[in-house]
Design an enzyme around this catalytic site. Structure first.
Site, PDB file in Angstrom:
ATOM      1  N   LEU A  20     -12.643 -54.302 -57.755  1.00  0.00           N
ATOM      2  CA  LEU A  20     -12.745 -52.987 -57.113  1.00  0.00           C
ATOM      3  C   LEU A  20     -13.905 -52.208 -57.725  1.00  0.00           C
ATOM      4  O   LEU A  20     -14.119 -52.256 -58.937  1.00  0.00           O
ATOM      5  CB  LEU A  20     -11.458 -52.196 -57.348  1.00  0.00           C
ATOM      6  CG  LEU A  20     -10.185 -52.782 -56.761  1.00  0.00           C
ATOM      7  CD1 LEU A  20      -8.970 -52.005 -57.277  1.00  0.00           C
ATOM      8  CD2 LEU A  20     -10.242 -52.741 -55.232  1.00  0.00           C
ATOM      9  N   ASP A  62      -9.534 -57.848 -61.086  1.00  0.00           N
ATOM     10  CA  ASP A  62      -9.754 -56.787 -62.079  1.00  0.00           C
ATOM     11  C   ASP A  62      -8.978 -57.005 -63.376  1.00  0.00           C
ATOM     12  O   ASP A  62      -8.877 -56.085 -64.196  1.00  0.00           O
ATOM     13  CB  ASP A  62      -9.369 -55.434 -61.466  1.00  0.00           C
ATOM     14  CG  ASP A  62     -10.414 -54.953 -60.478  1.00  0.00           C
ATOM     15  OD1 ASP A  62     -11.540 -54.661 -60.912  1.00  0.00           O
ATOM     16  OD2 ASP A  62     -10.113 -54.892 -59.267  1.00  0.00           O
ATOM     17  N   GLU A  67      -6.321 -52.777 -70.221  1.00  0.00           N
ATOM     18  CA  GLU A  67      -5.752 -51.505 -70.675  1.00  0.00           C
ATOM     19  C   GLU A  67      -4.845 -50.866 -69.620  1.00  0.00           C
ATOM     20  O   GLU A  67      -3.907 -50.143 -69.942  1.00  0.00           O
ATOM     21  CB  GLU A  67      -6.883 -50.523 -71.022  1.00  0.00           C
ATOM     22  CG  GLU A  67      -6.367 -49.173 -71.456  1.00  0.00           C
ATOM     23  CD  GLU A  67      -7.459 -48.202 -71.806  1.00  0.00           C
ATOM     24  OE1 GLU A  67      -8.291 -47.907 -70.934  1.00  0.00           O
ATOM     25  OE2 GLU A  67      -7.489 -47.735 -72.948  1.00  0.00           O
ATOM     26  N   ASP A  68      -5.145 -51.152 -68.367  1.00  0.00           N
ATOM     27  CA  ASP A  68      -4.378 -50.506 -67.291  1.00  0.00           C
ATOM     28  C   ASP A  68      -2.957 -51.027 -67.150  1.00  0.00           C
ATOM     29  O   ASP A  68      -2.163 -50.459 -66.405  1.00  0.00           O
ATOM     30  CB  ASP A  68      -5.118 -50.665 -65.956  1.00  0.00           C
ATOM     31  CG  ASP A  68      -6.381 -49.828 -65.943  1.00  0.00           C
ATOM     32  OD1 ASP A  68      -6.335 -48.692 -66.454  1.00  0.00           O
ATOM     33  OD2 ASP A  68      -7.407 -50.317 -65.450  1.00  0.00           O
ATOM     34  N   ARG A  87      -4.098 -54.927 -57.768  1.00  0.00           N
ATOM     35  CA  ARG A  87      -3.901 -55.119 -59.206  1.00  0.00           C
ATOM     36  C   ARG A  87      -2.430 -55.309 -59.580  1.00  0.00           C
ATOM     37  O   ARG A  87      -2.113 -55.630 -60.719  1.00  0.00           O
ATOM     38  CB  ARG A  87      -4.518 -53.937 -59.974  1.00  0.00           C
ATOM     39  CG  ARG A  87      -6.012 -53.800 -59.725  1.00  0.00           C
ATOM     40  CD  ARG A  87      -6.702 -52.922 -60.738  1.00  0.00           C
ATOM     41  NE  ARG A  87      -6.542 -53.477 -62.075  1.00  0.00           N
ATOM     42  CZ  ARG A  87      -7.000 -52.910 -63.177  1.00  0.00           C
ATOM     43  NH1 ARG A  87      -7.658 -51.767 -63.097  1.00  0.00           N
ATOM     44  NH2 ARG A  87      -6.817 -53.460 -64.363  1.00  0.00           N
ATOM     45  N   ARG A 133      -4.622 -43.495 -58.980  1.00  0.00           N
ATOM     46  CA  ARG A 133      -3.899 -44.688 -59.429  1.00  0.00           C
ATOM     47  C   ARG A 133      -2.540 -44.379 -60.062  1.00  0.00           C
ATOM     48  O   ARG A 133      -1.643 -45.219 -60.038  1.00  0.00           O
ATOM     49  CB  ARG A 133      -4.753 -45.451 -60.456  1.00  0.00           C
ATOM     50  CG  ARG A 133      -6.107 -45.894 -59.926  1.00  0.00           C
ATOM     51  CD  ARG A 133      -5.958 -47.009 -58.907  1.00  0.00           C
ATOM     52  NE  ARG A 133      -7.258 -47.457 -58.435  1.00  0.00           N
ATOM     53  CZ  ARG A 133      -8.011 -48.358 -59.054  1.00  0.00           C
ATOM     54  NH1 ARG A 133      -7.592 -48.895 -60.180  1.00  0.00           N
ATOM     55  NH2 ARG A 133      -9.166 -48.705 -58.536  1.00  0.00           N
ATOM     56  N   HIS A 163     -10.040 -42.614 -63.755  1.00  0.00           N
ATOM     57  CA  HIS A 163      -8.956 -42.542 -64.739  1.00  0.00           C
ATOM     58  C   HIS A 163      -9.226 -41.405 -65.726  1.00  0.00           C
ATOM     59  O   HIS A 163     -10.392 -41.031 -65.935  1.00  0.00           O
ATOM     60  CB  HIS A 163      -8.892 -43.843 -65.546  1.00  0.00           C
ATOM     61  CG  HIS A 163      -8.340 -45.022 -64.810  1.00  0.00           C
ATOM     62  ND1 HIS A 163      -8.953 -46.255 -64.831  1.00  0.00           N
ATOM     63  CD2 HIS A 163      -7.222 -45.175 -64.059  1.00  0.00           C
ATOM     64  CE1 HIS A 163      -8.233 -47.119 -64.117  1.00  0.00           C
ATOM     65  NE2 HIS A 163      -7.181 -46.485 -63.630  1.00  0.00           N
ATOM     66  N   CYS A 250     -11.193 -49.824 -71.227  1.00  0.00           N
ATOM     67  CA  CYS A 250     -10.456 -50.628 -70.230  1.00  0.00           C
ATOM     68  C   CYS A 250     -10.277 -52.082 -70.651  1.00  0.00           C
ATOM     69  O   CYS A 250      -9.399 -52.781 -70.151  1.00  0.00           O
ATOM     70  CB  CYS A 250     -11.191 -50.636 -68.897  1.00  0.00           C
ATOM     71  SG  CYS A 250     -11.900 -49.085 -68.402  1.00  0.00           S
TER      72      CYS A 250
HETATM   73  N1  GLY Z   1     -12.454 -52.154 -61.119  1.00  0.00           N
HETATM   74  C1  GLY Z   1     -11.485 -51.522 -61.911  1.00  0.00           C
HETATM   75  C2  GLY Z   1     -10.536 -50.747 -61.109  1.00  0.00           C
HETATM   76  O1  GLY Z   1     -10.929 -50.196 -60.093  1.00  0.00           O
HETATM   77  O2  GLY Z   1      -9.381 -50.656 -61.399  1.00  0.00           O
END
Ligand code: GLY
Length: 255
Positions: A20, A62, A67-68, A87, A133, A163, A250
């Site tokens: 993304l 991704d 970290e996400d 994701r 998100r 973020h 990230c």
């Molecule tokens: N490409 C990282 C994100 O959009 O989550």
């Protein structure tokens, strides 16, 4: 002051070139990304971290942005629930890797969404960005979990960035590196703000680790300002991850 001992990273997958992005910086070069990722891992090790590298996940473009997938503290690991549909599922392998390390493992459940890039910690305070998100329900669930463990949680609505940590980095000693919409955010007014000029906004995604600050290379003013404040900086080239809206924070979970 925080002490980090471990980091979890994920090897970039070849499919990352389809990740993304809202950046108009071109397609990432996979081989270059691999080399940058290896240098990043070495940098984490040079900060004293024991780094575990998870195998690449070709089903999630991704997935290098690990970290996400979680929010970690000494007391509890919270498995996130990514807000980007492509994701969803990245968090499963991360949960498996953390299960043996954490007695307390909790998860964000639907309809909540939460990405770890929206969370920063300052001592016993956590700040959660409400973003494209991370939704209010995800932030509410995270708050319930962390408050049980004695932490305070503050939600910060985002206006412009992907973020929360796209625009801020906690530098310990109550200092926050910040740019753009966070320079005058009342919810962050208790911090001493170290401002970043708009031209260097990408450098807001720097990472304090055990007395050193990882900064993206190519942002000399930010580096100089941090050094003038006494920080030992460690510049790293993350150009291929920047093409996917990603940055230094990230690429790892630090705990
Ligand atoms: N490409 C990282 C994100 O959009 O989550």
């Amino acid at each position: 002051m925080a002490v980090f001992k471990n980091a979890l990273v994920r090897k970039p997958c070849r499919n990352m070139v389809n990740g993304l992005t809202s950046a108009a910086l071109g397609r990432p070069d996979y081989d270059k990304a691999l080399a940058q990722h290896e240098a990043y891992v070495q940098a984490l090790r040079s900060c004293g971290l024991d780094v575990t590298v998870l195998a690449e996940d070709e089903t999630h473009a991704d997935s290098v942005f690990i970290e996400d997938t979680a929010v970690l503290s000494e007391k509890v690991a919270v498995i996130a629930r990514p807000g980007a549909p492509s994701r969803l599922g990245e968090e499963d392998d991360v949960a498996a890797a953390l299960r043996s390390r954490y007695a307390q493992l909790e998860s964000i459940a639907a309809p909540g969404t939460l990405e770890g890039g929206d969370v920063f910690r300052a001592g016993d305070r956590f700040f959660v960005g409400i973003s494209g998100r991370t939704n209010p329900e995800g932030a509410r669930q995270l708050g319930m979990i962390l408050k049980k463990h004695g932490y305070s949680v503050t939600s910060v609505p985002l206006r412009e960035v992907l973020h929360l940590k796209t625009g801020v980095a906690y530098l310990e000693n109550n200092r926050l590196l910040a740019c753009g919409e966070f320079l005058d955010q009342p919810l962050l007014s208790a911090f001493e703000i170290v401002p970043i000029a708009a031209a260097e906004a990408y450098a807001a995604n720097s990472v304090w680790i055990n007395g050193r600050v990882l900064v993206p290379s190519g942002f000399p003013q930010t580096k100089e300002n941090l050094e003038a404040l006494g920080y030992d900086t460690l510049p790293l080239d993350v150009s291929e991850f920047r093409k996917l809206d990603g940055g230094l924070s990230c690429l790892s979970l630090r705990f």
